[in-house]
Design a protein around this motif. Sequence first.
Motif, PDB file in Angstrom:
ATOM      1  N   CYS A 146      -2.073   7.517  11.343  1.00  0.00           N
ATOM      2  CA  CYS A 146      -0.990   8.497  11.399  1.00  0.00           C
ATOM      3  C   CYS A 146      -1.339   9.666  10.483  1.00  0.00           C
ATOM      4  N   PRO A 147      -0.627  10.788  10.598  1.00  0.00           N
ATOM      5  CA  PRO A 147      -1.000  11.971   9.813  1.00  0.00           C
ATOM      6  C   PRO A 147      -0.956  11.735   8.305  1.00  0.00           C
ATOM      7  N   THR A 148      -1.928  12.303   7.627  1.00  0.00           N
ATOM      8  CA  THR A 148      -1.970  12.304   6.167  1.00  0.00           C
ATOM      9  C   THR A 148      -1.199  13.506   5.648  1.00  0.00           C
ATOM     10  N   THR A 149      -0.522  13.336   4.505  1.00  0.00           N
ATOM     11  CA  THR A 149       0.128  14.478   3.869  1.00  0.00           C
ATOM     12  C   THR A 149      -0.126  14.410   2.376  1.00  0.00           C
ATOM     13  N   GLY A 150       0.353  15.413   1.657  1.00  0.00           N
ATOM     14  CA  GLY A 150       0.167  15.412   0.220  1.00  0.00           C
ATOM     15  C   GLY A 150       0.157  16.806  -0.359  1.00  0.00           C
ATOM     16  N   CYS A 151      -0.107  16.860  -1.643  1.00  0.00           N
ATOM     17  CA  CYS A 151      -0.339  18.106  -2.369  1.00  0.00           C
ATOM     18  C   CYS A 151      -1.544  17.836  -3.249  1.00  0.00           C
ATOM     19  N   LEU A 152      -2.707  18.269  -2.807  1.00  0.00           N
ATOM     20  CA  LEU A 152      -3.968  17.896  -3.434  1.00  0.00           C
ATOM     21  C   LEU A 152      -4.375  18.830  -4.566  1.00  0.00           C
ATOM     22  N   VAL A 153      -3.697  19.959  -4.678  1.00  0.00           N
ATOM     23  CA  VAL A 153      -4.067  20.982  -5.651  1.00  0.00           C
ATOM     24  C   VAL A 153      -3.289  20.789  -6.946  1.00  0.00           C
ATOM     25  N   ASP A 154      -3.930  21.013  -8.084  1.00  0.00           N
ATOM     26  CA  ASP A 154      -3.239  21.003  -9.377  1.00  0.00           C
ATOM     27  C   ASP A 154      -2.554  22.357  -9.570  1.00  0.00           C
ATOM     28  N   ILE A 155      -1.347  22.473  -9.054  1.00  0.00           N
ATOM     29  CA  ILE A 155      -0.612  23.736  -9.120  1.00  0.00           C
ATOM     30  C   ILE A 155      -0.388  24.167 -10.562  1.00  0.00           C
ATOM     31  N   GLY A 233       6.071  -0.219  11.024  1.00  0.00           N
ATOM     32  CA  GLY A 233       5.361  -1.490  10.997  1.00  0.00           C
ATOM     33  C   GLY A 233       3.915  -1.412  11.410  1.00  0.00           C
ATOM     34  N   SER A 234       3.439  -0.212  11.752  1.00  0.00           N
ATOM     35  CA  SER A 234       2.069  -0.098  12.253  1.00  0.00           C
ATOM     36  C   SER A 234       1.048   0.145  11.153  1.00  0.00           C
ATOM     37  N   THR A 235       1.514   0.446   9.947  1.00  0.00           N
ATOM     38  CA  THR A 235       0.573   0.786   8.889  1.00  0.00           C
ATOM     39  C   THR A 235       1.185   0.588   7.513  1.00  0.00           C
ATOM     40  N   ASP A 236       0.322   0.387   6.523  1.00  0.00           N
ATOM     41  CA  ASP A 236       0.717   0.515   5.129  1.00  0.00           C
ATOM     42  C   ASP A 236       0.491   1.965   4.698  1.00  0.00           C
ATOM     43  N   TYR A 237       0.981   2.314   3.506  1.00  0.00           N
ATOM     44  CA  TYR A 237       0.860   3.679   3.001  1.00  0.00           C
ATOM     45  C   TYR A 237       0.091   3.675   1.682  1.00  0.00           C
ATOM     46  N   HIS A 238      -1.033   4.391   1.670  1.00  0.00           N
ATOM     47  CA  HIS A 238      -1.841   4.524   0.464  1.00  0.00           C
ATOM     48  C   HIS A 238      -1.424   5.809  -0.251  1.00  0.00           C
ATOM     49  N   ILE A 239      -0.899   5.656  -1.447  1.00  0.00           N
ATOM     50  CA  ILE A 239      -0.434   6.785  -2.246  1.00  0.00           C
ATOM     51  C   ILE A 239      -1.355   6.916  -3.444  1.00  0.00           C
ATOM     52  N   THR A 240      -2.023   8.065  -3.551  1.00  0.00           N
ATOM     53  CA  THR A 240      -2.952   8.282  -4.644  1.00  0.00           C
ATOM     54  C   THR A 240      -2.521   9.481  -5.468  1.00  0.00           C
ATOM     55  N   PHE A 241      -2.404   9.281  -6.776  1.00  0.00           N
ATOM     56  CA  PHE A 241      -2.128  10.390  -7.674  1.00  0.00           C
ATOM     57  C   PHE A 241      -3.443  10.969  -8.176  1.00  0.00           C
ATOM     58  N   CYS A 242      -3.521  12.315  -8.200  1.00  0.00           N
ATOM     59  CA  CYS A 242      -4.771  13.035  -8.507  1.00  0.00           C
ATOM     60  C   CYS A 242      -5.874  12.638  -7.544  1.00  0.00           C
ATOM     61  N   PRO A 243      -5.623  12.756  -6.221  1.00  0.00           N
ATOM     62  CA  PRO A 243      -6.625  12.307  -5.238  1.00  0.00           C
ATOM     63  C   PRO A 243      -7.910  13.143  -5.293  1.00  0.00           C
TER      64      PRO A 243
END
Length: 243
Positions: A146-155, A233-243
């Motif tokens: 499924c689509p990935t989202t996030g905020c990858l930049v150190d604002i 139910g189709s996936t788990d969610y991987h949440i990474t801080f400072c990816p």
Amino acid sequence: MLGVQKLLALAFSLLLHISGTNSINFIISNNCPYTIWPGTLTGSGPPLPTTGFELAHGASFTIAALPSWSGRIWARSQCHVDGATQRFVCASADCGTGQIACRGAGAIPPATLAEFTLNGNGNMDFYDVSLVDGFNLPISVVPQGCPTTGCLVDINNKACPPELAIKDGSGGIIGCKSACLAFQQPQYCCTGAFSTPQTCPPTSYSSIFKSQCPLAYSYAYDDKSSTFTCRSGSTDYHITFCP
């Protein structure tokens, strides 16, 4: 403390197994070059087995959620036990309980939020990363298939205007306020005469967040490009801080 949280998570998983209920896992990882303290807040559904825990650099921790859960996950930084009060306090995104556990309290903004509604309309999960309450740490949310989202930049260090910046004792920027939080004006908060999508367009400040993190919510009516769905139910969610 982390050992206690692991025991609680194992007990919760055992309960799900006994009841025959399939859980959805949030696998939370810390790629920041320092320790963080993730927090969770349940909006509806059965509470998660933890509301806050310590996570060292390079470590991961899995939280099992029932499919009807909705709520928020974020991370605190620069935390310690105050020598005078013996309260647990954090410089960034504290939940104000004086403990590692947030116990039903949300993040004090500015805070980067990962928001989930599991098994919502049409048996779909809805998820987003929100900067509506400002920014404190980069984050990614990665479901499989499924689509990935996030905020990858150190604002904080790349784009935060001085009037929005929160600094620590040494002068480093540890958070970037939203314009709503900083100025308390209806045109930035989408309130009063500005309480509809038509009357509350993006502002120069929300556009800064959007330009840096185009997949994240930058203000209240930023739904079209910031909310994502996945079959429940189709996936788990991987949440990474400072990816």
